[in-house]
Design a protein around this motif. Structure first.
Motif, PDB file in Angstrom:
ATOM      1  N   LEU A  43      15.771 -53.017  -9.052  1.00  0.00           N
ATOM      2  CA  LEU A  43      16.130 -51.664  -9.782  1.00  0.00           C
ATOM      3  C   LEU A  43      16.408 -50.561  -8.491  1.00  0.00           C
ATOM      4  CD1 LEU A  43      13.086 -52.423 -12.382  1.00  0.00           C
ATOM      5  CD2 LEU A  43      15.504 -52.920 -12.592  1.00  0.00           C
ATOM      6  N   PRO A  44      17.439 -50.284 -10.157  1.00  0.00           N
ATOM      7  CA  PRO A  44      18.134 -48.447  -9.343  1.00  0.00           C
ATOM      8  C   PRO A  44      16.420 -48.129  -8.680  1.00  0.00           C
ATOM      9  CG  PRO A  44      19.246 -49.092 -10.530  1.00  0.00           C
ATOM     10  CD  PRO A  44      17.643 -49.700 -10.965  1.00  0.00           C
ATOM     11  N   GLY A  45      16.899 -47.441  -7.319  1.00  0.00           N
ATOM     12  CA  GLY A  45      15.322 -46.488  -6.555  1.00  0.00           C
ATOM     13  C   GLY A  45      14.604 -47.240  -5.524  1.00  0.00           C
ATOM     14  N   PHE A  58      17.643 -49.931  -0.208  1.00  0.00           N
ATOM     15  CA  PHE A  58      17.772 -49.381  -0.951  1.00  0.00           C
ATOM     16  C   PHE A  58      18.618 -49.025  -1.607  1.00  0.00           C
ATOM     17  CE2 PHE A  58      19.061 -44.847  -2.855  1.00  0.00           C
ATOM     18  CZ  PHE A  58      17.751 -44.697  -3.184  1.00  0.00           C
ATOM     19  N   VAL A  59      17.998 -49.917  -3.024  1.00  0.00           N
ATOM     20  CA  VAL A  59      19.057 -50.547  -4.332  1.00  0.00           C
ATOM     21  C   VAL A  59      19.447 -49.073  -4.938  1.00  0.00           C
ATOM     22  CG1 VAL A  59      19.650 -51.727  -7.090  1.00  0.00           C
ATOM     23  CG2 VAL A  59      17.182 -52.242  -4.361  1.00  0.00           C
ATOM     24  N   THR A  60      20.971 -49.005  -5.263  1.00  0.00           N
ATOM     25  CA  THR A  60      21.062 -47.674  -5.421  1.00  0.00           C
ATOM     26  C   THR A  60      21.693 -47.934  -6.508  1.00  0.00           C
ATOM     27  OG1 THR A  60      23.048 -47.857  -4.678  1.00  0.00           O
ATOM     28  CG2 THR A  60      22.177 -46.844  -3.325  1.00  0.00           C
ATOM     29  N   GLU A  61      21.979 -48.730  -7.249  1.00  0.00           N
ATOM     30  CA  GLU A  61      22.451 -49.472  -8.802  1.00  0.00           C
ATOM     31  C   GLU A  61      22.073 -50.824  -8.660  1.00  0.00           C
ATOM     32  OE1 GLU A  61      27.341 -49.138  -9.487  1.00  0.00           O
ATOM     33  OE2 GLU A  61      26.648 -47.375  -7.728  1.00  0.00           O
ATOM     34  N   PRO A  62      22.260 -51.389 -10.701  1.00  0.00           N
ATOM     35  CA  PRO A  62      22.301 -52.364 -10.408  1.00  0.00           C
ATOM     36  C   PRO A  62      23.206 -52.870  -9.936  1.00  0.00           C
ATOM     37  CG  PRO A  62      21.910 -51.312 -12.514  1.00  0.00           C
ATOM     38  CD  PRO A  62      22.470 -50.255 -11.571  1.00  0.00           C
ATOM     39  N   ASP A 171      17.927 -40.372   6.927  1.00  0.00           N
ATOM     40  CA  ASP A 171      18.660 -41.109   5.664  1.00  0.00           C
ATOM     41  C   ASP A 171      17.949 -41.048   4.562  1.00  0.00           C
ATOM     42  OD1 ASP A 171      21.388 -40.678   3.936  1.00  0.00           O
ATOM     43  OD2 ASP A 171      20.653 -42.666   4.271  1.00  0.00           O
ATOM     44  N   LEU A 172      17.340 -42.086   5.008  1.00  0.00           N
ATOM     45  CA  LEU A 172      16.697 -42.741   3.670  1.00  0.00           C
ATOM     46  C   LEU A 172      15.552 -41.684   3.495  1.00  0.00           C
ATOM     47  CD1 LEU A 172      15.566 -45.857   1.589  1.00  0.00           C
ATOM     48  CD2 LEU A 172      14.206 -46.260   4.253  1.00  0.00           C
ATOM     49  N   TYR A 173      14.599 -40.357   3.868  1.00  0.00           N
ATOM     50  CA  TYR A 173      13.471 -40.447   3.767  1.00  0.00           C
ATOM     51  C   TYR A 173      13.923 -39.155   3.069  1.00  0.00           C
ATOM     52  CZ  TYR A 173       9.945 -36.388   4.200  1.00  0.00           C
ATOM     53  OH  TYR A 173       8.860 -35.913   4.644  1.00  0.00           O
ATOM     54  N   GLN A 174      15.751 -39.009   3.108  1.00  0.00           N
ATOM     55  CA  GLN A 174      15.989 -37.822   1.995  1.00  0.00           C
ATOM     56  C   GLN A 174      16.329 -39.061   0.230  1.00  0.00           C
ATOM     57  OE1 GLN A 174      19.393 -36.480   3.867  1.00  0.00           O
ATOM     58  NE2 GLN A 174      18.391 -35.157   5.593  1.00  0.00           N
ATOM     59  N   ARG A 175      16.556 -39.710   0.627  1.00  0.00           N
ATOM     60  CA  ARG A 175      16.987 -40.456  -1.232  1.00  0.00           C
ATOM     61  C   ARG A 175      16.321 -41.223  -1.575  1.00  0.00           C
ATOM     62  NH1 ARG A 175      22.382 -42.687  -0.890  1.00  0.00           N
ATOM     63  NH2 ARG A 175      22.988 -41.864   1.558  1.00  0.00           N
TER      64      ARG A 175
END
Length: 185
Positions: A43-45, A58-62, A171-175
């Motif tokens: 799932l996203p997130g 890192f899943v951003t959308e389906p 970058d990942l930390y911010q997301r």
């Protein structure tokens, strides 16, 4: 004239070239963040780590994710399962676990029989950022973090944590927010 022998020889040669190209492609490793497709079950997130291929997703959308290269734990020291990110730190402090000190007493001699904690900064093994993995509210002592050893990305070299290049972990930390689900398969 195309004979059976020429056809079979050409087919065999083509399959060798194809196999060699596939083998070369399989060996190539690119830790650069890239947008990729992913299985719909994630799932996203969510974060997914696949240690065999040395990638973190890192899943951003389906069915879509950002893929980052990573380093993982040495055989027998790796984390598997599901956890959540319950703590995030910029330029975290660090102290090896007692098991690490016992396993490598020379490497971690400065930590033996004291409470010394290495301050955050350029020389700290956790690098620029750390995401702390918990299960049921209990710290697993496994982290997703930056590294001072970029040559270990794409390898099984850590004491269990998931390492990323500092620019990538920033970058990942911010997301990712606190509570992000992490699955390591």
């Amino acid at each position: 004239m195309l004979t059976r022998r020429i056809f079979l020889t050409a087919t065999a040669a083509a399959s060798l070239v194809s196999t060699a190209a596939s083998a070369k492609k399989a060996v190539e490793y690119d830790p650069t963040p890239q947008f990729v497709r992913i299985k719909k079950q994630f799932l996203p997130g969510q974060l997914l780590v696949v240690p065999r291929s040395f990638y973190l997703y890192f899943v951003t959308e389906p069915r879509k994710a950002i893929r980052y290269g990573c380093g993982v734990g040495k055989a027998g020291l790796e984390f598997t399962g599901t956890a959540t990110i319950d703590v995030k730190k910029e330029w975290p402090t660090w102290r090896p676990t007692n098991e690490m000190i016992e396993r490598e007493p020379i490497t971690y001699a400065r930590f033996k029989d004291n409470d010394y904690v290495q301050p955050g900064g350029d020389g700290n093994p956790l690098g620029a950022r750390a995401l702390y993995l918990f299960q049921n509210g209990v710290d697993t002592y496994f982290r997703i973090h930056g590294t001072t050893q970029p040559q270990t990305i794409g390898r099984a070299a850590s004491n269990g944590c998931i390492r990323m290049l500092n620019t990538h972990v920033i970058d990942l930390y911010q997301r990712v927010p606190i509570g992000t689900v992490v699955t390591v398969v």
